[in-house]
Design an enzyme around this catalytic site. Structure first.
Site, PDB file in Angstrom:
ATOM      1  N   THR A  80      -0.703   0.560 -10.336  1.00 24.02           N
ATOM      2  CA  THR A  80      -1.994  -0.055 -10.000  1.00 24.02           C
ATOM      3  C   THR A  80      -2.895   0.880  -9.194  1.00 24.02           C
ATOM      4  O   THR A  80      -4.061   0.584  -8.970  1.00 24.02           O
ATOM      5  CB  THR A  80      -1.794  -1.411  -9.282  1.00 24.02           C
ATOM      6  OG1 THR A  80      -3.031  -2.121  -9.309  1.00 24.02           O
ATOM      7  CG2 THR A  80      -1.308  -1.213  -7.850  1.00 24.02           C
ATOM      8  N   GLU A 114       0.831  -1.213   0.000  1.00 23.60           N
ATOM      9  CA  GLU A 114       0.000   0.000   0.000  1.00 23.60           C
ATOM     10  C   GLU A 114       0.864   1.262   0.000  1.00 23.60           C
ATOM     11  O   GLU A 114       0.547   2.231  -0.674  1.00 23.60           O
ATOM     12  CB  GLU A 114      -0.946   0.026   1.217  1.00 23.60           C
ATOM     13  CG  GLU A 114      -2.001  -1.069   1.222  1.00 23.60           C
ATOM     14  CD  GLU A 114      -3.064  -0.927   0.139  1.00 23.60           C
ATOM     15  OE1 GLU A 114      -3.092   0.094  -0.573  1.00 23.60           O
ATOM     16  OE2 GLU A 114      -3.873  -1.869   0.001  1.00 23.60           O
ATOM     17  N   ASP A 165      -4.277 -10.184  -8.496  1.00 23.65           N
ATOM     18  CA  ASP A 165      -4.517  -9.194  -9.558  1.00 23.65           C
ATOM     19  C   ASP A 165      -3.314  -8.436 -10.125  1.00 23.65           C
ATOM     20  O   ASP A 165      -2.882  -8.644 -11.252  1.00 23.65           O
ATOM     21  CB  ASP A 165      -5.622  -8.208  -9.117  1.00 23.65           C
ATOM     22  CG  ASP A 165      -5.422  -7.589  -7.728  1.00 23.65           C
ATOM     23  OD1 ASP A 165      -4.359  -7.804  -7.114  1.00 23.65           O
ATOM     24  OD2 ASP A 165      -6.325  -6.873  -7.258  1.00 23.65           O
ATOM     25  N   ARG A 174       0.564   3.699  -3.292  1.00 22.59           N
ATOM     26  CA  ARG A 174      -0.086   5.005  -3.084  1.00 22.59           C
ATOM     27  C   ARG A 174       0.947   6.110  -2.879  1.00 22.59           C
ATOM     28  O   ARG A 174       0.900   7.136  -3.553  1.00 22.59           O
ATOM     29  CB  ARG A 174      -1.040   4.940  -1.886  1.00 22.59           C
ATOM     30  CG  ARG A 174      -2.118   3.893  -2.080  1.00 22.59           C
ATOM     31  CD  ARG A 174      -3.227   4.019  -1.069  1.00 22.59           C
ATOM     32  NE  ARG A 174      -3.916   2.741  -0.932  1.00 22.59           N
ATOM     33  CZ  ARG A 174      -5.195   2.599  -0.630  1.00 22.59           C
ATOM     34  NH1 ARG A 174      -5.957   3.642  -0.429  1.00 22.59           N
ATOM     35  NH2 ARG A 174      -5.740   1.405  -0.504  1.00 22.59           N
ATOM     36  N   GLU A 196     -11.985  -0.449 -10.747  1.00 28.67           N
ATOM     37  CA  GLU A 196     -11.543  -1.406 -11.784  1.00 28.67           C
ATOM     38  C   GLU A 196     -12.432  -1.423 -13.023  1.00 28.67           C
ATOM     39  O   GLU A 196     -11.946  -1.637 -14.142  1.00 28.67           O
ATOM     40  CB  GLU A 196     -11.460  -2.821 -11.187  1.00 28.67           C
ATOM     41  CG  GLU A 196     -10.343  -3.002 -10.156  1.00 28.67           C
ATOM     42  CD  GLU A 196     -10.651  -2.407  -8.784  1.00 28.67           C
ATOM     43  OE1 GLU A 196     -11.854  -2.161  -8.493  1.00 28.67           O
ATOM     44  OE2 GLU A 196      -9.710  -2.180  -7.995  1.00 28.67           O
TER      45      GLU A 196
END
Ligand code: DMJ
Length: 469
Positions: free
Chosen positions: A445, A92, A225, A96, A359
């Protein structure tokens, strides 16, 4: 149909509203809780603050929300403290914070973003201190050598987490001219590449000590994913020179196509999950990113597979649209199923929430750019209207608890990825193709754009700071 410029203003206003609400009730906190009008004190980021600010920088900048971008930049300059002592999620923080700061740097050229990205990147390195170099899921940002680097060695490392570092780490090495970051991620790749894979599939969990798979659960939704996403994007970001990433991606896709891709009785294409050889006929909302991913990869997989992959991408995106269309709110559930009579619906009550996730609109954006079929803009517009109708409240945007209920209940969270991804992808869907062209940029992502690293006759300085329209 093409939208006129007043239509794109709606998105601009949505971003401004989300930003203003965060600023008003949760400034400096990680995320806004719009019902309780306060901040979200999530420990995922190990004490780092301002996740919504970092995640918003590039969206504000590309939308031309100049005052808001300046506020965000000033906050980073004056308030983003990296000397925190908590245990953070490596994944994360990387997607981010490191991704958000890198992309802000590449878009604006402001040194402060580069400095902070590099400083934070360095703090992530202790996570790799395992016998295999497969990192832990958590890292102690304090970097205190007397303490464990973070994480419990008995816990598995997650495929999507260890496989979603490559793009950012390659750029950290580019910027610092220090190969340590590339070495760390190349070691992960090498390890994954040489492991035996059941039917060519990648299980979702690895042991960081032995380096072996922990179980045989395979999914392109949660836990799997973005590992696949980063393989094809590593190839694209390398100016199509990273042949190893390319091969791993197409081999993995072939195994997924052969073993997981299914067609429902009603004719919907979906990607099932695989539990030790047994198919589970469900798709996470998260797995809907795969329409876009397979779409952008289709062009490079060889002439024989191009049309098949484009069709697969379009069919998966269609199914995800159906999951939205089959609810009264026109928002899709967190999980949708294809068994016991379900067809892209969520029979289980605890799988019916919508968390403002990106998504589905992400795939609409890629499919629009690849095909210019107007249906993708129509579908994006449906989402935009549903967000306005069901997720917007007086104090910000919120996820909803049951997309099948006419009585909307909100979950009290404006996720930072809503500003980073959902609104950005919608904005790009309704913009010209040369705004962050797919030839020159790849999105990490969390939808933070990173430049393709061109290796031609012109020089590296130019390469690392491409022109921004
Ligand atoms: C984001 O943080 C990223 O897109 C990640 O890859 C998956 N989860 C959220 C959005 O749903």
């Amino acid at each position: 149909q093409l939208l006129d410029s007043s239509d794109i203003l709606v998105l601009f206003q949505m971003m401004k509203f989300a930003w203003d609400s965060y600023k008003r009730y949760a400034w400096g906190e990680n995320e806004l809780r719009p019902l309780s009008k306060n901040g979200n004190d999530d420990r995922t980021f190990g004490g780092l603050k301002g996740a919504s600010i970092i995640d918003s920088l590039d969206t504000l900048y590309i939308m031309g929300l100049d005052d808001e971008y300046q506020e965000a930049k000033e906050w980073v300059e004056n308030n983003l403290k990296l000397n925190v002592g908590g245990e953070a999620s490596l994944f994360e923080v990387n997607i981010r914070y490191v991704g958000g700061l890198l992309s802000a740097y590449y878009l604006t050229g402001e040194e402060v973003f580069k400095r902070k990205a590099v400083e934070l990147g360095r703090k992530l390195l202790p996570a790799f201190n395992t016998p295999t170099g497969i990192p832990h899921g958590v890292v102690n940002l304090a970097g205190d050598s007397r303490r464990a680097p973070g994480g419990d060695l008995r816990r598995s490392s997650v495929l999507a987490e260890v496989g979603t570092l490559h793009l950012e780490f390659v750029h950290l090495s580019e910027l610092t001219k220090d190969s340590i970051y590339i070495e760390k991620v190349m070691n992960i790749r090498k390890h994954l590449n040489q492991l035996d894979k059941p039917h060519g599939l990648y299980p979702n969990a690895l042991n960081p000590v032995s380096g072996n798979w922990e179980q045989h659960f395979v999914s392109i939704g949660a836990l799997g994913d973005s590992f696949y996403e980063y393989l094809i994007k590593s190839y694209l970001m390398s100016d199509r020179t990273d042949e190893e990433a390319k091969k791993m991606y197409y081999d993995a896709l072939e195994a997924i196509d052969k073993n997981l891709v299914q067609r429902s009785p009603g004719g919907l294409t979906y990607v099932a999950e695989w539990r030790g050889g047994v198919l589970d006929h469900r798709m996470d909302h998260l797995a809907c990113f795969s329409g876009g991913m397979i779409g952008i990869g289709a062009e490079h997989g060889g002439p024989g597979s191009r049309q098949h992959q484009l069709d697969l991408a379009a069919n998966i995106t269609h199914t995800c649209h159906e999951a939205y269309r089959r609810t009264p709110t026109m928002l899709g559930p967190e999980v949708f199923r294809f068994d016991d009579g379900a067809e892209a619906t969520a029979p289980r009550v605890n799988e019916r929430h919508y968390l403002l996730r990106p998504e589905v609109v992400e795939s609409y954006m890629y499919m629009w750019r690849l095909t210019h079929d107007p249906k993708y803009r129509d579908w994006g517009w449906e989402v935009l209207e549903a967000l306005e109708q069901h997720c917007r409240i007086a104090t910000g945007f919120s996820g909803v608890i049951d997309v099948y209920s006419h009585m909307i209940q909100h979950d009290n969270l404006q996720q930072s990825f809503f500003l980073a991804e959902t609104l950005k992808y919608l904005y790009l869907l309704f913009s010209e193709d040369d705004l962050l062209s797919l030839e020159d940029w790849v999105f990490n992502t969390e939808a933070h754009p990173l430049p393709v690293i061109h290796r031609n006759c012109t020089q590296e300085a130019e390469d690392t700071h491409p022109e921004y329209p």
